[in-house]
Write an enzyme that holds these catalytic residues in place. Structure first.
Site, PDB file in Angstrom:
ATOM      1  CE1 TYR B 105      -3.649   2.644   1.055  1.00  0.00           C
ATOM      2  CE2 TYR B 105      -1.730   3.644   2.095  1.00  0.00           C
ATOM      3  CZ  TYR B 105      -3.028   3.744   1.630  1.00  0.00           C
ATOM      4  OH  TYR B 105      -3.695   4.932   1.738  1.00  0.00           O
ATOM      5  CD  GLU B 201      -5.984   4.620  -0.671  1.00  0.00           C
ATOM      6  OE1 GLU B 201      -6.085   5.090   0.472  1.00  0.00           O
ATOM      7  OE2 GLU B 201      -6.910   3.995  -1.229  1.00  0.00           O
TER       8      GLU B 201
END
Lengths: 295, 402
Positions: B105, B201
């Protein structure tokens, strides 16, 4: 005594010749604020509302000894104006502009942190010390001198609280509107610390709203650590749905952050009285101060 | 302003971030052609992904992994007919599947407490990062770059080594992965800065079997206050969001309010709420709820209470047929109460409003204002609590139930 501004405060207005800038500067002068200069790049050498206008803040400071700034310039230029004020060594910058891009404010705030300047706002109603000085939008007729300090995010609720207290006979020391943006200068924490050190302030009203965790941080870092003045807190947006921005850029419950309940819980745990309405704010302030100490 | 996945990925790719090969398809036939082309290049499985500006589309059935162009057509047909939490699916993004070794991530967002952007990295990719932060905070590494110089390579290395040590199965060749992460993080940071991103993101960030880092998903939300710096993007987005039927998936009342230049949030109830100042309107909603009513909206008309603005606001609120009555809450300040009252009466008459209106206002000459309202058949109130009680009562009578 009071915090942040008083009779001696010397104000420079950035954006003094604009429509809004002119109007609010006139109101400030009518309130008794000493407006000593204006700054508009390219209009240096002129005069507006009897104040000399300069091209830069640095010039205004060296020529007039200004120690506070009222920043009322459009969003694309506001962050730069804040940094210019801080670079010029001004002690207090009040920026009322709404709609400044967040990244601009992140940079401006980081810049201000490297200087001694205190920043109030942006997207805020400003600051007022009753009967002495105001910088910003707070209506002239609502406040009266007394012993209650106010720190709030929202403009109109600040006015409502001042008016409600005044009508009930509870005057104020200083009211500080810290603003509704996600990236601000002074937060509840810093303003509460200032009130803690002000002997004239006998009680504090805090008006918070959903979004972020400044209210929780202030409850834990200042109030829980032996704040020796009564605090009445009011949180708006208790019924706001998560994920929706309620008018203010910062008023949004995101994920598990920013709910009214978490603020109410933290403030209650830290010993603040929680008010559900403006009327409650006034009543609880009276109760917590005791009838005689208040007036 | 939320970008769709494929738009976010295009922004990433433009700044040097690797993304899987993909094609946008607006019909089942286009999806079939896209799959055929992509398979010829890669010969692997194809993901067919609904393009909607909200999360959770996988769980809703908006993502399919297919083996053949024929299957891509069938799945695209199904997905394009979907409505995911109110958002009609206008297009699907078809892309080649990856040989996944690890799912990581990487994200950048605003940290309100620190008043800075925060770079968040985790070896626990593919999951809801907020949940990971809560249940396994040790698996999250954060960095708050100086906004004037951005994240430096050494800072990113510290972050990445720390996070990879926490990984349940650390990838082979950690040093190489960290090296790639340094440039990737700087590219993502540049994307965030250049586009005024509130959130930027990559989840999951796939570490492929071959050791490359590829953005398998993309999320990008642009700050509304900075839209004037990104007009081209806003236009592109608007073109893509609205279909032939004119529906965008966004609440149609909120779309109309934006067109009118009003700060409005549409809610589920039946009491219209208007006031000047965001905090005041939030409190107005709270009071209505306290009195047992349900607000139909949040509408902030800003400072003052000009007659034309009040009229525009009333017209907007009453366009929602669920609204049975309206509560107007005005703090007058230096505004004159009688002027506000005249403005409200005029708006009511011009718009032929026959639903109950309750007005609570303060200001100079507020008593005269209340008298004018009363004479015109509008209910005045001295306090906001009293006004909330009155509008709840009046709308209960009008609607037959509370």
């Amino acid at each position: 005594m009071s915090i942040l501004v008083d009779k001696a405060t010397r104000v420079v207005v950035q954006g003094i010749t604009g429509r809004e800038g002119s109007f609010h500067t006139e109101q400030m002068i009518a309130y008794g604020t000493r407006v000593v200069a204006g700054v508009v790049p390219g209009k240096g050498g002129t005069t507006h509302l009897d104040a000399p206008v300069f091209d830069t803040v640095a010039e205004a400071v060296s020529e007039t000894g200004a120690d506070a700034a009222f920043i009322i310039v459009p969003p694309p230029f506001a962050a730069d104006a804040i940094m210019e004020t801080a670079a010029a060594g001004i002690a207090l910058a009040v920026c009322v502009t709404e709609g400044i891009p967040v990244h601009d404010m992140v940079r401006a705030r980081a810049f201000v942190e490297t200087t001694p300047t205190r920043l109030i706002g942006p997207n805020c109603p400003g600051v007022l010390t009753a009967g002495e000085c105001k910088i910003g939008f707070i209506p002239n007729h609502v406040a009266r001198p007394g012993r209650v300090g106010i720190v709030a995010r929202s403009g109109t609720l600040t006015y409502e609280v001042i008016q409600g207290l005044s009508q009930a006979g509870f005057g104020q020391t200083t009211a500080v509107g810290i603003g509704g943006d996600p990236v601000l200068g002074l937060s509840f924490t810093e303003v509460l610390r200032l009130f803690a050190g002000d002997p004239a302030t006998a009680a504090v009203v805090m008006v918070g709203e959903i979004g972020g965790s400044d209210e929780e941080n202030a409850a834990e870092q200042v109030l829980a650590g032996g704040f020796d003045k009564p605090v009445v807190a009011f949180i708006s947006g208790r019924t706001a749905p998560p994920g929706k921005r309620m008018g203010h850029a910062g008023a949004i419950i995101s994920g598990n952050k920013g709910s009214a309940q978490s603020k109410v819980d933290a403030l209650t745990a830290a010993g603040a009285s929680i008010a559900d309405t403006i009327e409650d704010v006034v009543r609880l302030t009276g109760e917590r101060m005791g009838a005689t100490a208040a007036r | 302003m939320k970008l769709l996945e494929y738009q976010a990925k295009q922004q990433f790719a433009r700044r040097g971030i690797a993304i899987p090969a993909g094609r946008l398809a607006r019909s089942a036939a286009e999806a079939e052609a896209a799959a055929r082309e992509l398979q010829r290049h890669a010969g692997t499985r194809i993901a067919v992904k609904a393009q909607v500006p909200i999360g959770g589309r996988g769980k809703a059935g908006g993502i399919a992994v297919v083996e053949s162009p024929d299957q891509a057509r069938r799945e695209a047909e199904r997905i394009l007919a979907m409505d995911i939490r109110g958002y009609p699916v206008r297009s699907v993004w078809c892309e080649t599947g990856l040989e996944i070794a690890n799912e990581l991530y990487l994200g950048i967002t605003l940290d309100r407490d620190r008043r800075r952007l925060v770079v968040i990295f985790s070896a626990a990719g593919g999951m809801d990062i907020e949940q990971v932060a809560e249940t396994q905070p040790e698996r999250i590494a954060k960095l708050w770059p100086d906004p004037f110089r951005g994240p430096q390579a050494f800072e990113i290395r510290e972050l990445a080594f720390a996070a990879l040590r926490q990984a349940t199965a650390p990838p082979d060749g950690t040093a190489r992965v960290v090296g790639s992460l340094v440039s990737l993080t700087q590219q993502l940071y540049r994307t965030a800065i250049e586009l005024d991103a509130m959130t930027c993101e990559i989840n999951p960030l796939v570490l492929t079997a071959a050791g490359d880092l590829v953005a398998a998903d993309g999320k990008l939300e642009v700050d509304e206050n900075a839209e004037w710096r990104h007009r081209d993007l806003a236009e592109e987005l608007a073109r893509d969001a609205v279909g032939d039927d004119g529906r965008s998936g966004d609440d149609p009342f909120e779309v109309e309010a934006r067109r009118r230049g009003l700060t409005y949030v549409h809610l589920d109830g039946h009491i219209g709420c208007i006031g000047n100042g965001a905090g005041l309107v939030m409190n107005t909603l709270d009071l209505v709820k306290q009195q047992g009513g349900d607000p139909a909206d949040f509408l902030d008309i800003g400072g003052g209470a000009r007659a034309d603005v009040v009229r525009n606001a009333l017209d907007m609120v009453l366009s929602d047929p669920k609204v049975r009555g309206v509560f107007i809450n005005i703090f007058g300040g230096i505004t004159r109460g009688d002027e506000v009252a005249r403005g409200i009466i005029q708006a009511r008459d011009e718009l032929h409003i026959d639903k109950p209106l309750v007005v609570r206002m303060t200001g100079t000459r507020e008593e005269e204002g209340r008298r004018l309202l009363e004479e015109a058949g509008i209910v005045p109130a001295v306090s906001a609590v009293e006004a909330a009680r009155k509008i709840v009562e009046l709308t209960r009578d009008a609607g037959g139930r509370g």
